[in-house]
Write a protein that holds these residues in place. Structure first.
Motif, PDB file in Angstrom:
ATOM      1  N   PHE A   1       7.759   8.798  -2.205  1.00 28.74           N
ATOM      2  CA  PHE A   1       7.011  10.027  -1.939  1.00 28.74           C
ATOM      3  C   PHE A   1       7.918  10.976  -1.158  1.00 28.74           C
ATOM      4  O   PHE A   1       8.243  10.709   0.006  1.00 28.74           O
ATOM      5  N   ALA A   2       8.329  12.071  -1.785  1.00 31.69           N
ATOM      6  CA  ALA A   2       9.230  13.017  -1.128  1.00 31.69           C
ATOM      7  C   ALA A   2       8.461  13.865  -0.121  1.00 31.69           C
ATOM      8  O   ALA A   2       7.412  14.432  -0.442  1.00 31.69           O
ATOM      9  N   VAL A   3       8.998  13.957   1.105  1.00 35.39           N
ATOM     10  CA  VAL A   3       8.470  14.859   2.125  1.00 35.39           C
ATOM     11  C   VAL A   3       9.162  16.212   2.004  1.00 35.39           C
ATOM     12  O   VAL A   3       8.526  17.263   2.046  1.00 35.39           O
ATOM     13  N   ASN A   4      10.469  16.187   1.859  1.00 36.20           N
ATOM     14  CA  ASN A   4      11.270  17.371   1.567  1.00 36.20           C
ATOM     15  C   ASN A   4      12.536  16.898   0.858  1.00 36.20           C
ATOM     16  O   ASN A   4      12.607  15.748   0.422  1.00 36.20           O
ATOM     17  N   GLU A   5      13.559  17.755   0.749  1.00 36.15           N
ATOM     18  CA  GLU A   5      14.767  17.383   0.012  1.00 36.15           C
ATOM     19  C   GLU A   5      15.563  16.272   0.693  1.00 36.15           C
ATOM     20  O   GLU A   5      16.327  15.562   0.038  1.00 36.15           O
ATOM     21  N   LEU A   6      15.389  16.120   2.002  1.00 36.53           N
ATOM     22  CA  LEU A   6      16.168  15.129   2.745  1.00 36.53           C
ATOM     23  C   LEU A   6      15.402  13.844   3.032  1.00 36.53           C
ATOM     24  O   LEU A   6      15.996  12.763   3.077  1.00 36.53           O
ATOM     25  N   LEU A   7      14.112  13.930   3.236  1.00 38.64           N
ATOM     26  CA  LEU A   7      13.318  12.802   3.725  1.00 38.64           C
ATOM     27  C   LEU A   7      12.246  12.398   2.725  1.00 38.64           C
ATOM     28  O   LEU A   7      11.573  13.250   2.133  1.00 38.64           O
ATOM     29  N   SER A   8      12.092  11.088   2.544  1.00 35.05           N
ATOM     30  CA  SER A   8      11.011  10.565   1.702  1.00 35.05           C
ATOM     31  C   SER A   8      10.520   9.237   2.279  1.00 35.05           C
ATOM     32  O   SER A   8      11.187   8.603   3.094  1.00 35.05           O
ATOM     33  N   PHE A   9       9.328   8.843   1.841  1.00 39.24           N
ATOM     34  CA  PHE A   9       8.714   7.570   2.242  1.00 39.24           C
ATOM     35  C   PHE A   9       8.666   6.668   1.021  1.00 39.24           C
ATOM     36  O   PHE A   9       8.209   7.077  -0.047  1.00 39.24           O
ATOM     37  N   GLN A  10       9.149   5.410   1.163  1.00 39.60           N
ATOM     38  CA  GLN A  10       9.313   4.526   0.009  1.00 39.60           C
ATOM     39  C   GLN A  10       8.727   3.142   0.253  1.00 39.60           C
ATOM     40  O   GLN A  10       9.401   2.254   0.778  1.00 39.60           O
ATOM     41  N   PRO A  11       7.474   2.911  -0.113  1.00 39.89           N
ATOM     42  CA  PRO A  11       6.929   1.548  -0.091  1.00 39.89           C
ATOM     43  C   PRO A  11       7.346   0.790  -1.348  1.00 39.89           C
ATOM     44  O   PRO A  11       7.534   1.380  -2.414  1.00 39.89           O
ATOM     45  N   GLU A  12       7.491  -0.514  -1.214  1.00 43.39           N
ATOM     46  CA  GLU A  12       7.890  -1.357  -2.331  1.00 43.39           C
ATOM     47  C   GLU A  12       7.081  -2.656  -2.299  1.00 43.39           C
ATOM     48  O   GLU A  12       6.566  -3.055  -1.254  1.00 43.39           O
ATOM     49  N   VAL A  13       6.973  -3.302  -3.444  1.00 44.29           N
ATOM     50  CA  VAL A  13       6.405  -4.649  -3.537  1.00 44.29           C
ATOM     51  C   VAL A  13       7.420  -5.513  -4.285  1.00 44.29           C
ATOM     52  O   VAL A  13       7.767  -5.216  -5.432  1.00 44.29           O
ATOM     53  N   LEU A  14       7.900  -6.568  -3.628  1.00 45.30           N
ATOM     54  CA  LEU A  14       8.988  -7.374  -4.177  1.00 45.30           C
ATOM     55  C   LEU A  14       8.646  -8.857  -4.150  1.00 45.30           C
ATOM     56  O   LEU A  14       8.001  -9.335  -3.219  1.00 45.30           O
TER      57      LEU A  14
END
Length: 226
Positions: A69-82
């Protein structure tokens, strides 16, 4: 249990697909773990040092799904299931015999990562960091001495391990833009904070803490990347 985990991963991808909008990317991840376990603390320093000097890394797979999920061009939030294999390998000589012990532990793991991206439009670098939580689903151990070999699965009804693994994840990587998609190469280090062993009240006094340590290398293909 593993089929349930696979269904959960596909469900998360399905939610991402139906929720797709500008700034949301998603896709599969696959790679290899180079895992070991380390002792820390405890009253017996000799035992701790001997184990940590002898224990080696063991390779295993990791596979799962990513949503970014991009917050802006530099920062994003990335959940994963592994699905992530951890464990360790011990090899030594005892009285002229070659002894090898391998433990493999499969975890259902959920990293919750902050991702910082930089670089050009076609080729970007990034760093990731954040906590993870994992649940020990199963696994086994094998024992070899010279030409003899044995293997057994872990029975959680007989051995009371701590099945919850909580820790931190730190990584770097590169992303190559492929049209609207992107191919990501990640290199990570996971630092477990939980004790793999579990003791009844008062029984673990003076015992060292056994925690997971994992280097991971993986590829992720993200659909709809901008």
């Amino acid at each position: 249990m593993k089929s349930r985990a696979a269904l959960l991963m596909f469900a998360i991808l399905g939610i991402a697909c139906t929720s797709y909008a500008q700034g949301i990317t998603f896709g599969p991840r696959a790679g290899v773990n180079i895992a070991t376990q380390k002792l820390k603390g405890g009253n017996d320093a000799r035992e701790r040092e001997s184990f940590n000097e002898t224990v080696k890394y063991n390779a295993g797979p990791q596979v799962g799904a990513v949503v970014n999920f991009a917050v802006n061009e530099l920062l994003s939030f990335q959940p994963e299931v592994l699905l992530s294999e951890k464990g360790f390998r011990l090899e030594e000589r005892q009285g002229g015999n070659h002894v090898k012990l391998v433990r493999k532990a499969t975890y259902l793991e959920v990293p919750l990562l902050s991702k910082f991206t930089f670089g050009s439009e076609k080729l970007k670098g990034f760093t990731t960091m954040g906590p993870y939580a994992g649940y020990w689903m199963g696994g086994g151990k094998s024992f070899e001495m010279n030409d003899s070999w044995s293997r057994e699965s872990i029975d959680f009804d007989k051995v009371d391990y701590n099945r919850l693994d909580v820790g931190g994840s730190f990584g770097i990587g590169m992303a190559c833009q492929l049209g609207t998609d992107a191919l990501n190469l990640d290199v990570r280090y996971n630092f477990g904070l939980s004790d793999v062993n579990r003791y009844d009240a008062g029984d673990g006094v003076g015992e060292p803490k056994l925690s997971n340590r994992v280097f991971g290398i993986s590829l992720a293909y993200l659909f709809g990347a901008n």
